[in-house]
Design a protein around this motif. Structure first.
Motif, PDB file in Angstrom:
ATOM      1  N   ASP A 160      62.277  91.526   8.157  1.00 36.75           N
ATOM      2  CA  ASP A 160      63.079  90.419   8.815  1.00 36.75           C
ATOM      3  C   ASP A 160      62.796  90.196  10.315  1.00 36.75           C
ATOM      4  O   ASP A 160      62.803  89.086  10.815  1.00 36.75           O
ATOM      5  CB  ASP A 160      64.429  90.492   8.251  1.00 36.75           C
TER       6      ASP A 160
ATOM      7  N   GLU B 250      63.774  87.205  22.754  1.00 39.58           N
ATOM      8  CA  GLU B 250      62.411  87.092  23.443  1.00 39.58           C
ATOM      9  C   GLU B 250      62.286  87.357  24.790  1.00 39.58           C
ATOM     10  O   GLU B 250      62.932  86.869  25.643  1.00 39.58           O
ATOM     11  CB  GLU B 250      61.854  85.569  22.888  1.00 39.58           C
TER      12      GLU B 250
ATOM     13  N   CYS C 252      57.074  87.398  14.994  1.00 37.04           N
ATOM     14  CA  CYS C 252      55.696  86.935  15.031  1.00 37.04           C
ATOM     15  C   CYS C 252      55.504  85.493  14.755  1.00 37.04           C
ATOM     16  O   CYS C 252      54.259  85.046  14.463  1.00 37.04           O
ATOM     17  CB  CYS C 252      55.062  87.392  13.762  1.00 37.04           C
ATOM     18  N   ARG C 253      56.345  84.482  14.886  1.00 37.36           N
ATOM     19  CA  ARG C 253      56.624  83.318  14.808  1.00 37.36           C
ATOM     20  C   ARG C 253      55.355  82.886  15.831  1.00 37.36           C
ATOM     21  O   ARG C 253      55.372  83.232  16.855  1.00 37.36           O
ATOM     22  CB  ARG C 253      57.980  82.846  15.049  1.00 37.36           C
ATOM     23  N   THR C 254      54.642  81.750  15.602  1.00 35.27           N
ATOM     24  CA  THR C 254      53.638  81.029  16.217  1.00 35.27           C
ATOM     25  C   THR C 254      54.148  80.596  17.456  1.00 35.27           C
ATOM     26  O   THR C 254      53.470  80.581  18.710  1.00 35.27           O
ATOM     27  CB  THR C 254      52.716  80.062  15.472  1.00 35.27           C
ATOM     28  N   GLY C 255      55.384  79.969  17.392  1.00 34.96           N
ATOM     29  CA  GLY C 255      55.874  79.457  18.848  1.00 34.96           C
ATOM     30  C   GLY C 255      56.217  80.455  19.872  1.00 34.96           C
ATOM     31  O   GLY C 255      56.320  79.878  20.741  1.00 34.96           O
TER      32      GLY C 255
ATOM     33  N   ASP D 205      58.917  89.329  10.991  1.00 38.12           N
ATOM     34  CA  ASP D 205      58.704  87.653  10.841  1.00 38.12           C
ATOM     35  C   ASP D 205      59.315  86.857  11.876  1.00 38.12           C
ATOM     36  O   ASP D 205      58.588  86.076  12.439  1.00 38.12           O
ATOM     37  CB  ASP D 205      59.399  87.350   9.357  1.00 38.12           C
ATOM     38  N   SER D 206      60.290  87.290  12.536  1.00 42.65           N
ATOM     39  CA  SER D 206      60.972  86.276  13.688  1.00 42.65           C
ATOM     40  C   SER D 206      60.109  86.640  14.823  1.00 42.65           C
ATOM     41  O   SER D 206      59.823  85.627  15.586  1.00 42.65           O
ATOM     42  CB  SER D 206      62.651  86.750  14.088  1.00 42.65           C
TER      43      SER D 206
ATOM     44  N   GLU E  64      45.320  81.599  10.747  1.00 44.08           N
ATOM     45  CA  GLU E  64      46.967  81.281  10.800  1.00 44.08           C
ATOM     46  C   GLU E  64      46.843  80.733  12.409  1.00 44.08           C
ATOM     47  O   GLU E  64      47.554  79.581  12.801  1.00 44.08           O
ATOM     48  CB  GLU E  64      48.048  82.118  10.757  1.00 44.08           C
TER      49      GLU E  64
ATOM     50  N   ARG F 235      49.409  88.609  12.750  1.00 42.36           N
ATOM     51  CA  ARG F 235      49.026  87.390  12.237  1.00 42.36           C
ATOM     52  C   ARG F 235      47.796  87.561  11.806  1.00 42.36           C
ATOM     53  O   ARG F 235      46.692  87.892  12.314  1.00 42.36           O
ATOM     54  CB  ARG F 235      49.364  86.207  13.297  1.00 42.36           C
TER      55      ARG F 235
END
Length: 371
Positions: free
Chosen positions: A233, A352, A239-242, A236-237, A287, A283
């Protein structure tokens, strides 16, 4: 306190009109963050300077391209304006010393359109001495020390370095952390050694660690007691592309005691969690192509499309087994871990943070309080 109770509190014998006049004067001079500040007299300022054995004219931090310097005296003025008590000032002073070691602010990142802000983590006995919140609502309101210590840094940014919004501060949207961002580690409910001990300090030392942050993302994970599921979990946060501005990203995991116990009960140390996140934070290059972030800019080294005329290939490392899979973290030290928050629910956070890529041997900046 209820409204009725407030009505029954005897007000001190002061001239409220004069206080309001002072507040409006400060506002007119643009010496605030938009909220009222505490009027400061020379005698009150001296109470702050008296708690530290430092030359008031000593320079703590310089932003060279702005040709502006923050001294001990200026740090004290802004701490008083922010509503700090004098006993908080050693923490504020150590915070500025930690910030001075952080490479990004001096390079102008506080002025960036990205909307970054300073973020402080406090460890050691000082937390309890001045009632710094490390438990419920750590990113929220309600605790004077957290609110005003973080605000003292923001007011210094505004009043000393001129970082007013729409002027030198060019944040496109910004972050609530631009008001105040200061938390303490919940060392008492952590199954692991405290954050500052990873830097070589003793648990009995009081230390401030300074970060540059963009955002705080909360992780709702009340569903599992499996450490691998919980760790994914977080992955996943991260690695977000944003989040992929540069070639790599970095993260501070602020883990609540409930989640920390899930890992610790399974025999996981901080390093075990750090290794697992590093290995799984990947990633597929396809992607990255899909969102136009599969290459780097020659000029800024920010991510952009390989079809852009300014593009150059990235050097992000791939995994051994799957060459199309790209790591989003450059090094295990790009992941920092601490425990904070109440022990009442499975709600942690990914903060971040900015680090050097690749990071230096110890990529984070800290200062011992009172040293």
């Amino acid at each position: 306190m209820s409204t009725t109770a407030l009505d029954q509190v005897a007000a001190p014998e002061v001239d409220a009109d004069r206080i309001r006049e002072a507040m409006e004067y400060y506002w007119a001079k643009e010496w605030t963050d938009g909220l009222p500040v505490v009027p400061v007299t020379e005698s009150y300022l001296n109470q702050f300077l008296a708690v530290v054995d430092r030359d008031p004219e000593e320079v703590l931090f310089t932003i060279t391209h702005l040709n502006r310097h923050l001294t001990v005296r200026l740090a004290a003025i802004n701490a008083a304006l922010a509503g700090c008590l004098p006993e908080y000032f050693p923490v504020v002073l150590a915070a500025w010393e930690a910030i001075a070691k952080e490479p990004h602010p001096a390079r102008g990142i506080w002025q960036s359109t990205t909307g970054t802000a300073p973020f402080l983590v406090v460890n050691g006995p000082i937390r309890n001495e001045i009632d710094l919140n490390s438990q419920g609502n750590i990113f929220g309101s309600g605790f004077r020390a957290n609110a005003t210590i973080g605000r003292a840094i923001r007011l210094g940014c505004i009043n000393v370095f001129g970082l007013h919004p729409h002027k030198l501060d060019q944040a496109t949207q910004g972050t609530p952390a631009k008001y105040s961002a200061c938390i303490a580690e919940n060392e008492e409910e952590s199954p692991w050694p405290a954050l500052h001990t990873e830097y070589g300090f003793d648990a009995s030392d009081s230390v401030v660690t300074a970060y540059v942050i963009r955002s705080v993302m909360h992780i709702e994970a009340r569903h599992t007691m499996e450490p691998e599921q919980l760790a994914l979990d977080f992955v996943d946060s991260i690695c977000r592309t944003g989040a992929l501005i540069h070639e790599y990203t970095s993260a501070l995991l602020v883990i609540v005691p409930e989640h920390a116990q899930v890992f610790a009960s399974a025999g996981w140390s901080k390093d075990d969690l750090r290794d697992y996140v590093f290995e799984h934070a990947v990633r597929r290059r396809s992607e990255l192509v899909a969102v136009g972030k599969d290459a780097l800019s020659h000029k800024t080294r920010w991510r952009l499309s390989s079809e852009h005329p300014d593009s150059m290939p990235d050097t992000a490392s791939t995994t051994t087994d799957e060459p199309d899979v790209v790591r989003v973290l450059s090094h295990r030290s790009s992941i920092q871990i601490m425990v904070a928050g109440a022990n009442n629910a499975g709600v942690s956070a990914v903060v971040e943070i900015f680090t050097l890529n690749p990071p230096r041997e110890n990529p984070f900046s800290y200062s011992q309080i009172g040293a």
